[in-house]
Design a protein around this motif. Sequence first.
Motif, mmCIF file in Angstrom:
data_model
loop_
_atom_site.group_PDB
_atom_site.id
_atom_site.type_symbol
_atom_site.label_atom_id
_atom_site.label_comp_id
_atom_site.label_asym_id
_atom_site.label_seq_id
_atom_site.Cartn_x
_atom_site.Cartn_y
_atom_site.Cartn_z
ATOM 1 N N HIS A 97 61.450 39.548 65.611
ATOM 2 C CA HIS A 97 61.292 39.564 67.064
ATOM 3 C C HIS A 97 61.312 38.181 67.703
ATOM 4 C CE1 HIS A 97 60.500 43.793 66.634
ATOM 5 N NE2 HIS A 97 59.554 43.521 65.746
ATOM 6 N N TYR A 98 61.538 37.155 66.916
ATOM 7 C CA TYR A 98 61.673 35.827 67.508
ATOM 8 C C TYR A 98 62.618 35.000 66.660
ATOM 9 C CZ TYR A 98 58.430 33.919 64.031
ATOM 10 O OH TYR A 98 57.822 33.529 62.875
ATOM 11 N N HIS A 99 63.154 33.962 67.293
ATOM 12 C CA HIS A 99 64.121 33.107 66.616
ATOM 13 C C HIS A 99 63.376 32.065 65.788
ATOM 14 C CE1 HIS A 99 67.767 30.933 65.856
ATOM 15 N NE2 HIS A 99 67.201 29.828 66.292
ATOM 16 N N MET A 100 63.793 31.909 64.543
ATOM 17 C CA MET A 100 63.163 30.919 63.675
ATOM 18 C C MET A 100 64.239 29.941 63.235
ATOM 19 S SD MET A 100 60.664 31.683 60.502
ATOM 20 C CE MET A 100 61.836 31.909 59.201
ATOM 21 N N ASP A 101 64.140 28.679 63.686
ATOM 22 C CA ASP A 101 65.160 27.682 63.374
ATOM 23 C C ASP A 101 65.109 27.192 61.932
ATOM 24 O OD1 ASP A 101 66.336 27.663 65.869
ATOM 25 O OD2 ASP A 101 64.894 26.203 66.649
ATOM 26 N N SER A 102 63.920 27.058 61.363
ATOM 27 C CA SER A 102 63.842 26.507 60.005
ATOM 28 C C SER A 102 63.012 27.422 59.117
ATOM 29 C CB SER A 102 63.210 25.118 60.049
ATOM 30 O OG SER A 102 61.897 25.193 60.541
ATOM 31 N N PRO A 103 63.384 27.503 57.868
ATOM 32 C CA PRO A 103 62.612 28.332 56.933
ATOM 33 C C PRO A 103 61.317 27.632 56.543
ATOM 34 C CG PRO A 103 64.362 27.213 55.785
ATOM 35 C CD PRO A 103 64.535 26.885 57.239
ATOM 36 N N PHE A 104 60.416 28.389 55.994
ATOM 37 C CA PHE A 104 59.205 27.803 55.448
ATOM 38 C C PHE A 104 59.572 27.059 54.169
ATOM 39 C CE2 PHE A 104 57.731 31.394 57.904
ATOM 40 C CZ PHE A 104 56.696 30.836 58.628
ATOM 41 N N ILE A 105 58.831 26.012 53.851
ATOM 42 C CA ILE A 105 59.088 25.267 52.624
ATOM 43 C C ILE A 105 57.803 25.166 51.814
ATOM 44 C CG2 ILE A 105 61.005 23.932 53.544
ATOM 45 C CD1 ILE A 105 59.069 21.623 53.994
ATOM 46 N N ARG A 106 57.979 24.997 50.515
ATOM 47 C CA ARG A 106 56.825 24.782 49.650
ATOM 48 C C ARG A 106 57.204 23.755 48.599
ATOM 49 N NH1 ARG A 106 56.861 28.718 44.752
ATOM 50 N NH2 ARG A 106 59.000 29.420 44.865
ATOM 51 N N GLU A 107 56.218 22.999 48.171
ATOM 52 C CA GLU A 107 56.425 21.996 47.148
ATOM 53 C C GLU A 107 56.182 22.624 45.774
ATOM 54 O OE1 GLU A 107 54.853 17.538 46.015
ATOM 55 O OE2 GLU A 107 53.570 18.834 47.202
ATOM 56 N N VAL A 108 57.120 22.405 44.868
ATOM 57 C CA VAL A 108 56.993 22.924 43.512
ATOM 58 C C VAL A 108 56.984 21.733 42.558
ATOM 59 C CG1 VAL A 108 58.013 24.372 41.725
ATOM 60 C CG2 VAL A 108 58.206 25.035 44.123
ATOM 61 N N THR A 109 55.875 21.570 41.831
ATOM 62 C CA THR A 109 55.758 20.450 40.906
ATOM 63 C C THR A 109 56.383 20.812 39.563
ATOM 64 O OG1 THR A 109 53.586 21.183 40.194
ATOM 65 C CG2 THR A 109 53.654 19.613 41.990
ATOM 66 N N SER A 110 56.825 19.789 38.859
ATOM 67 C CA SER A 110 57.379 20.015 37.526
ATOM 68 C C SER A 110 57.013 18.845 36.620
ATOM 69 C CB SER A 110 58.899 20.193 37.573
ATOM 70 O OG SER A 110 59.510 19.012 38.033
ATOM 71 N N VAL A 111 56.860 19.153 35.349
ATOM 72 C CA VAL A 111 56.580 18.142 34.331
ATOM 73 C C VAL A 111 57.494 18.427 33.153
ATOM 74 C CG1 VAL A 111 54.857 17.243 32.718
ATOM 75 C CG2 VAL A 111 54.180 17.830 35.040
ATOM 76 N N THR A 112 58.128 17.372 32.652
ATOM 77 C CA THR A 112 58.988 17.485 31.482
ATOM 78 C C THR A 112 58.494 16.509 30.428
ATOM 79 O OG1 THR A 112 60.888 18.107 32.824
ATOM 80 C CG2 THR A 112 61.353 17.259 30.625
ATOM 81 N N LYS A 113 58.334 17.007 29.221
ATOM 82 C CA LYS A 113 57.908 16.165 28.101
ATOM 83 C C LYS A 113 58.896 16.336 26.956
ATOM 84 C CE LYS A 113 53.026 16.193 29.241
ATOM 85 N NZ LYS A 113 53.046 14.893 29.858
ATOM 86 N N THR A 114 59.300 15.220 26.394
ATOM 87 C CA THR A 114 60.093 15.236 25.175
ATOM 88 C C THR A 114 59.126 14.951 24.038
ATOM 89 O OG1 THR A 114 62.014 14.419 26.378
ATOM 90 C CG2 THR A 114 62.080 14.240 23.980
ATOM 91 N N ILE A 115 59.095 15.858 23.061
ATOM 92 C CA ILE A 115 58.116 15.734 21.987
ATOM 93 C C ILE A 115 58.792 15.680 20.619
ATOM 94 C CG2 ILE A 115 56.266 16.850 23.283
ATOM 95 C CD1 ILE A 115 56.801 19.405 21.615
ATOM 96 N N ARG A 116 58.110 15.012 19.703
ATOM 97 C CA ARG A 116 58.516 14.980 18.297
ATOM 98 C C ARG A 116 57.512 15.825 17.522
ATOM 99 N NH1 ARG A 116 58.577 9.726 17.461
ATOM 100 N NH2 ARG A 116 60.780 9.581 17.930
ATOM 101 N N LEU A 117 57.998 16.805 16.779
ATOM 102 C CA LEU A 117 57.146 17.696 15.996
ATOM 103 C C LEU A 117 56.821 17.043 14.658
ATOM 104 C CD1 LEU A 117 59.174 20.972 16.635
ATOM 105 C CD2 LEU A 117 57.240 20.085 17.938
#
Length: 144
Positions: A97-117
């Motif tokens: 029922h109303y015009h929305m110019d921009s979408p909602f945004i959310r921050e998504v965190t990420s962590v990457t680790k390279t490991i030696r077994l």
Amino acid sequence: MFFRSIQFYFSVLLLVILCGCGVGNLYGPAYYSDTKLGENVRRVTFRGGDHPMTGDLCLLRCAELTLESGHTHFQVVDSESGSNIDQVGSVYPFDQHYHMDSPFIREVTSVTKTIRLLKEEAEVGFSYSASDVRRSMRQKYEIK
């Protein structure tokens, strides 16, 4: 008799579907990935959650992969962390029922680790005990 067996199987199927609704997996495909880079080297990425939880859950997944592969310890040889911005569509029921110019945004965190077994504690440098990390992270986040 035939009708009752169909009814039984349909009931079981419906129960399975309903029980599965809303049940999330901590390690669903949208949350983590791992890549084998060498004989005993893995790259593990965990995406989602908040800092520092994302890093903790990445460590937990590293520990689980270590134990699943028959090793007892792991070394983190490289670590990266960051955030991405994802666009989220409107969740409001009145958005038509109303015009929305921009979408909602959310921050998504990420962590990457390279490991030696490792099969045992590292002689040089620091290594994590996979069973200790798994136990402490599961206890911290009340994961069964």
